[in-house]
Design a protein around this motif. Structure first.
Motif, PDB file in Angstrom:
ATOM      1  N   GLN A  75      12.787  33.537   6.326  1.00 34.20           N
ATOM      2  CA  GLN A  75      12.647  33.692   4.872  1.00 34.20           C
ATOM      3  C   GLN A  75      13.724  32.831   4.223  1.00 34.20           C
ATOM      4  O   GLN A  75      14.895  32.986   4.533  1.00 34.20           O
ATOM      5  CB  GLN A  75      12.859  35.156   4.439  1.00 34.20           C
ATOM      6  CG  GLN A  75      11.756  36.108   4.862  1.00 34.20           C
ATOM      7  CD  GLN A  75      11.895  36.563   6.307  1.00 34.20           C
ATOM      8  OE1 GLN A  75      13.008  36.705   6.824  1.00 34.20           O
ATOM      9  NE2 GLN A  75      10.790  36.797   6.979  1.00 34.20           N
ATOM     10  N   THR A  76      13.302  31.911   3.363  1.00 34.46           N
ATOM     11  CA  THR A  76      14.282  31.057   2.685  1.00 34.46           C
ATOM     12  C   THR A  76      14.324  31.397   1.197  1.00 34.46           C
ATOM     13  O   THR A  76      13.441  32.081   0.693  1.00 34.46           O
ATOM     14  CB  THR A  76      13.931  29.570   2.883  1.00 34.46           C
ATOM     15  OG1 THR A  76      12.626  29.342   2.371  1.00 34.46           O
ATOM     16  CG2 THR A  76      13.973  29.170   4.347  1.00 34.46           C
ATOM     17  N   SER A  77      15.337  30.879   0.513  1.00 34.17           N
ATOM     18  CA  SER A  77      15.515  31.222  -0.899  1.00 34.17           C
ATOM     19  C   SER A  77      14.465  30.551  -1.782  1.00 34.17           C
ATOM     20  O   SER A  77      13.997  29.453  -1.484  1.00 34.17           O
ATOM     21  CB  SER A  77      16.906  30.785  -1.358  1.00 34.17           C
ATOM     22  OG  SER A  77      17.005  31.013  -2.747  1.00 34.17           O
ATOM     23  N   ALA A  91      16.147  25.738 -10.194  1.00 31.23           N
ATOM     24  CA  ALA A  91      14.677  25.718 -10.329  1.00 31.23           C
ATOM     25  C   ALA A  91      14.047  26.620  -9.273  1.00 31.23           C
ATOM     26  O   ALA A  91      14.667  26.915  -8.246  1.00 31.23           O
ATOM     27  CB  ALA A  91      14.176  24.301 -10.163  1.00 31.23           C
ATOM     28  N   LEU A  92      12.820  27.033  -9.546  1.00 31.95           N
ATOM     29  CA  LEU A  92      12.057  27.768  -8.537  1.00 31.95           C
ATOM     30  C   LEU A  92      11.614  26.768  -7.464  1.00 31.95           C
ATOM     31  O   LEU A  92      11.295  25.623  -7.784  1.00 31.95           O
ATOM     32  CB  LEU A  92      10.827  28.419  -9.164  1.00 31.95           C
ATOM     33  CG  LEU A  92      11.089  29.583 -10.110  1.00 31.95           C
ATOM     34  CD1 LEU A  92       9.775  30.057 -10.732  1.00 31.95           C
ATOM     35  CD2 LEU A  92      11.745  30.741  -9.370  1.00 31.95           C
ATOM     36  N   ASN A  93      11.568  27.220  -6.225  1.00 31.31           N
ATOM     37  CA  ASN A  93      11.234  26.292  -5.141  1.00 31.31           C
ATOM     38  C   ASN A  93       9.803  25.764  -5.260  1.00 31.31           C
ATOM     39  O   ASN A  93       8.881  26.502  -5.598  1.00 31.31           O
ATOM     40  CB  ASN A  93      11.387  26.986  -3.785  1.00 31.31           C
ATOM     41  CG  ASN A  93      10.343  28.042  -3.589  1.00 31.31           C
ATOM     42  OD1 ASN A  93      10.209  28.929  -4.419  1.00 31.31           O
ATOM     43  ND2 ASN A  93       9.566  27.946  -2.532  1.00 31.31           N
ATOM     44  N   GLN A  94       9.656  24.472  -4.997  1.00 27.60           N
ATOM     45  CA  GLN A  94       8.313  23.874  -5.010  1.00 27.60           C
ATOM     46  C   GLN A  94       7.656  24.020  -3.650  1.00 27.60           C
ATOM     47  O   GLN A  94       6.443  23.884  -3.509  1.00 27.60           O
ATOM     48  CB  GLN A  94       8.411  22.388  -5.309  1.00 27.60           C
ATOM     49  CG  GLN A  94       8.831  22.066  -6.722  1.00 27.60           C
ATOM     50  CD  GLN A  94       8.997  20.579  -6.870  1.00 27.60           C
ATOM     51  OE1 GLN A  94       9.730  19.960  -6.112  1.00 27.60           O
ATOM     52  NE2 GLN A  94       8.331  20.001  -7.838  1.00 27.60           N
ATOM     53  N   SER A  95       8.486  24.218  -2.635  1.00 30.59           N
ATOM     54  CA  SER A  95       7.986  24.463  -1.280  1.00 30.59           C
ATOM     55  C   SER A  95       9.184  24.933  -0.459  1.00 30.59           C
ATOM     56  O   SER A  95      10.311  24.936  -0.957  1.00 30.59           O
ATOM     57  CB  SER A  95       7.399  23.189  -0.671  1.00 30.59           C
ATOM     58  OG  SER A  95       8.442  22.280  -0.362  1.00 30.59           O
ATOM     59  N   GLN A  96       8.908  25.261   0.789  1.00 31.82           N
ATOM     60  CA  GLN A  96       9.985  25.688   1.681  1.00 31.82           C
ATOM     61  C   GLN A  96      10.570  24.478   2.435  1.00 31.82           C
ATOM     62  O   GLN A  96      11.366  24.627   3.363  1.00 31.82           O
ATOM     63  CB  GLN A  96       9.460  26.690   2.707  1.00 31.82           C
ATOM     64  CG  GLN A  96       9.243  28.124   2.263  1.00 31.82           C
ATOM     65  CD  GLN A  96       8.393  28.313   1.013  1.00 31.82           C
ATOM     66  OE1 GLN A  96       8.917  28.665  -0.031  1.00 31.82           O
ATOM     67  NE2 GLN A  96       7.097  28.095   1.120  1.00 31.82           N
ATOM     68  N   ILE A 102       5.974  32.476   5.477  1.00 28.68           N
ATOM     69  CA  ILE A 102       4.888  32.641   4.525  1.00 28.68           C
ATOM     70  C   ILE A 102       5.551  33.069   3.223  1.00 28.68           C
ATOM     71  O   ILE A 102       6.167  34.131   3.161  1.00 28.68           O
ATOM     72  CB  ILE A 102       3.858  33.686   5.007  1.00 28.68           C
ATOM     73  CG1 ILE A 102       3.171  33.171   6.284  1.00 28.68           C
ATOM     74  CG2 ILE A 102       2.813  33.955   3.916  1.00 28.68           C
ATOM     75  CD1 ILE A 102       2.190  34.120   6.917  1.00 28.68           C
ATOM     76  N   GLY A 103       5.482  32.196   2.223  1.00 31.10           N
ATOM     77  CA  GLY A 103       6.200  32.499   0.980  1.00 31.10           C
ATOM     78  C   GLY A 103       5.522  31.866  -0.218  1.00 31.10           C
ATOM     79  O   GLY A 103       4.550  31.117  -0.082  1.00 31.10           O
ATOM     80  N   THR A 104       6.068  32.170  -1.395  1.00 29.64           N
ATOM     81  CA  THR A 104       5.478  31.594  -2.606  1.00 29.64           C
ATOM     82  C   THR A 104       6.169  30.280  -2.968  1.00 29.64           C
ATOM     83  O   THR A 104       7.357  30.104  -2.715  1.00 29.64           O
ATOM     84  CB  THR A 104       5.647  32.545  -3.812  1.00 29.64           C
ATOM     85  OG1 THR A 104       6.970  33.054  -3.807  1.00 29.64           O
ATOM     86  CG2 THR A 104       4.648  33.672  -3.777  1.00 29.64           C
ATOM     87  N   GLU A 138       1.749  29.232  -9.228  1.00 31.47           N
ATOM     88  CA  GLU A 138       2.408  30.005  -8.162  1.00 31.47           C
ATOM     89  C   GLU A 138       1.392  30.145  -7.044  1.00 31.47           C
ATOM     90  O   GLU A 138       0.279  30.617  -7.290  1.00 31.47           O
ATOM     91  CB  GLU A 138       2.799  31.390  -8.677  1.00 31.47           C
ATOM     92  CG  GLU A 138       3.432  32.257  -7.597  1.00 31.47           C
ATOM     93  CD  GLU A 138       3.599  33.701  -8.062  1.00 31.47           C
ATOM     94  OE1 GLU A 138       4.726  34.172  -8.137  1.00 31.47           O
ATOM     95  OE2 GLU A 138       2.575  34.356  -8.352  1.00 31.47           O
ATOM     96  N   PHE A 139       1.745  29.717  -5.854  1.00 39.20           N
ATOM     97  CA  PHE A 139       0.790  29.841  -4.748  1.00 39.20           C
ATOM     98  C   PHE A 139       1.533  30.175  -3.462  1.00 39.20           C
ATOM     99  O   PHE A 139       2.749  30.022  -3.366  1.00 39.20           O
ATOM    100  CB  PHE A 139      -0.042  28.557  -4.600  1.00 39.20           C
ATOM    101  CG  PHE A 139       0.782  27.318  -4.326  1.00 39.20           C
ATOM    102  CD1 PHE A 139       1.370  26.628  -5.373  1.00 39.20           C
ATOM    103  CD2 PHE A 139       0.966  26.852  -3.040  1.00 39.20           C
ATOM    104  CE1 PHE A 139       2.145  25.490  -5.128  1.00 39.20           C
ATOM    105  CE2 PHE A 139       1.728  25.719  -2.785  1.00 39.20           C
ATOM    106  CZ  PHE A 139       2.321  25.045  -3.844  1.00 39.20           C
ATOM    107  N   TRP A 140       0.755  30.664  -2.494  1.00 38.83           N
ATOM    108  CA  TRP A 140       1.337  31.062  -1.206  1.00 38.83           C
ATOM    109  C   TRP A 140       1.143  29.947  -0.205  1.00 38.83           C
ATOM    110  O   TRP A 140       0.066  29.357  -0.122  1.00 38.83           O
ATOM    111  CB  TRP A 140       0.683  32.353  -0.708  1.00 38.83           C
ATOM    112  CG  TRP A 140       1.184  33.534  -1.472  1.00 38.83           C
ATOM    113  CD1 TRP A 140       0.723  33.969  -2.679  1.00 38.83           C
ATOM    114  CD2 TRP A 140       2.257  34.401  -1.100  1.00 38.83           C
ATOM    115  NE1 TRP A 140       1.449  35.065  -3.082  1.00 38.83           N
ATOM    116  CE2 TRP A 140       2.386  35.361  -2.133  1.00 38.83           C
ATOM    117  CE3 TRP A 140       3.113  34.466   0.001  1.00 38.83           C
ATOM    118  CZ2 TRP A 140       3.348  36.368  -2.090  1.00 38.83           C
ATOM    119  CZ3 TRP A 140       4.061  35.477   0.042  1.00 38.83           C
ATOM    120  CH2 TRP A 140       4.174  36.411  -1.000  1.00 38.83           C
TER     121      TRP A 140
END
Ligand code: AMO
Length: 431
Positions: A161-163, A187-192, A210-212, A227-229
């Motif tokens: 799980q990443t930030s 900013a909100l993450n655009q990807s992991q 598996i994250g948003t 927002e997507f998974w």
């Protein structure tokens, strides 16, 4: 009061001996009062049961006040149904009205000839989701997620799980959602992406999350959300993109097999059939794809061309799944590894749509810095990510697969929003 802890699912009524007493509970989808007889159609998560009140039931008048979609519990006796369809029904002994539904309902979601449009359905998603077909989509979604976890565990991947709060965008600067954060720019993450790569430098070798992800894309399309998974996968000590394609195609086949096996009744309810593609999937070089499409070799293969290409591949190879490989560097990201100006990049196209993107990453510090500059970005903004490459980085790569897209295209849904509980897009931030 009816004891809810003794409740059984409506679908179990068919397995119970005639004459036995049972407790069920759920939503009253329909009620018909015909003088000395009354019929209630009771719905719960597992299906329906018909409940009949006869003259033996003393509170017949009370049934008048039960509005459609009210929640009730019922004690009843199992009996043979007189309906032509056969099966069993319940004769009403006792009914508790647990919550009376206001009338009229804000949207019609069942048995109505006029379809409520998607936007209105999403405004009242809590009601819309009561439709058994909608529930079936989310049961399949859960099967897909559980299949991913099983596959990744069996393949020795460590779940991470990443930030979701980050200082830099990995996938394109203009699409960042910035937030106030104690006077700093966040900013909100655009990807992991950047973090899953750092984990490879930390020696995890195989990791998945598996994250948003969040992207301020102003696209009003059937396959984009803000927002997507994402399923993010990264693995070390790879030779090249072939390792990534082999893993992905096995994963997709595994997921489809599990959906077919565990989601039989949901697929039936949705009227869908799943075809499991044969391995290996065709690998189509980007320049060959452009030739097949009769477009210039550096053309951006967007949604429409992707569809056209999928048709050509289907007629040539009889499959709905293929990889598009070796992208010109105009279409790759700064973290991708390149051979000259061709990126070791792969998209997986399934059912005429891109469901995942990935490739081998650049693990040489100097080249990485140059690539950041070449994309017009500032190396300083990425120091948290680039500095670790000075201290021992294995060759690595991976992919990001859109979970919402996977659900959409496995089930052939007309719009990605159908497969997301509370979708977020340019115009929608609620409910
Ligand atoms: P990319 O940006 O191609 O690659 O995204 C990977 C996959 O995520 C899904 N996706 C989306 N789904 C819904 N709405 C969106 N706005 C959206 N954007 C992307 C798609 C897409 O194929 N870091 C890389 C992956 C990697 O190289 O490992 C990345 O994010 O299914």
């Amino acid at each position: 009061m009816i004891n809810l802890s003794k409740r059984i699912p409506t679908s179990d009524v068919q397995k119970i001996k005639i004459g036995s007493e049972v407790i069920v509970a759920g939503w009253v989808e329909q009620s018909k009062l015909l003088g000395k007889l009354a019929f209630l159609k009771l719905r719960d998560r597992e299906g329906y049961v018909q409940v009949v009140a006869t003259s033996n039931y003393s509170k017949m008048k009370d049934l008048n006040s039960i509005s459609r979609e009210s929640v009730v519990s019922i004690r009843g006796r199992v009996k043979k149904s007189k309906a032509r369809s056969g099966g069993k029904e319940l004769e009403l002994i006792e009914l508790n009205l647990l919550s009376k539904a206001a009338t009229p309902l804000p949207i019609e979601f069942l048995g109505n000839k006029i379809e409520t449009d998607l936007s209105k359905r999403l405004d009242y998603r809590y009601i819309d989701l009561r439709h058994p077909q909608r529930l079936a989509i989310f049961k399949i979604r859960a099967i897909i997620l559980s299949a991913i976890h099983s596959f990744m565990r069996e393949s020795k991947f460590i779940e991470i799980q990443t930030s979701k709060l980050s200082g830099a965008g990995a996938e394109g600067g203009a699409e960042l959602f910035e937030l106030p954060y104690f006077g700093k720019k966040v900013a909100l993450n655009q990807s992991q992406q950047l973090y899953k790569q750092l984990i490879m430098l930390s020696g995890f070798e195989r990791a998945y999350e598996i994250g948003t992800s969040y992207r301020a894309e102003k696209s009003h399309t059937h396959r984009h959300l803000t927002e997507f998974w994402q399923l993010d996968v990264e693995l070390s000590f790879i030779n090249g993109i072939e390792d990534i394609m082999r893993l992905q195609e096995r994963l997709l086949v595994y997921i489809l097999r599990q959906v077919k096996k565990e989601g039989k009744s949901e697929l039936e309810l949705l009227g869908k059939e799943i075809t499991v593609p044969k391995l290996p999937f065709p690998r189509i070089n980007y320049s060959d794809a452009c030739n097949l499409l009769k477009v210039k070799s550096n053309t951006d293969i967007g949604t429409e061309l992707e569809r056209k290409l999928a048709k050509i591949i289907k007629s040539k190879f009889k499959t709905d799944s293929f990889f598009l490989t070796n992208f010109p560097d105009d279409f790759t990201k700064f973290y991708a590894k390149h051979d000259e100006n061709i990126g070791r990049y792969v998209d997986l196209i399934y059912n005429s749509n891109e469901i995942s993107s990935g490739g081998q990453r650049e693990h040489n510090y100097d080249i990485l810095i140059q690539q950041i500059k070449d994309k017009g970005l500032r190396p300083k903004d990425f120091e948290f990510y680039t500095t670790p490459f000075k201290y021992g980085a294995p060759p690595h790569g991976g992919f990001g697969m859109g979970i919402d897209r996977l659900v959409t295209f496995i089930l052939d849904l007309p719009n990605i929003r159908e497969g997301v509980l509370f979708p977020r897009d340019v115009d929608r931030i609620g409910p």
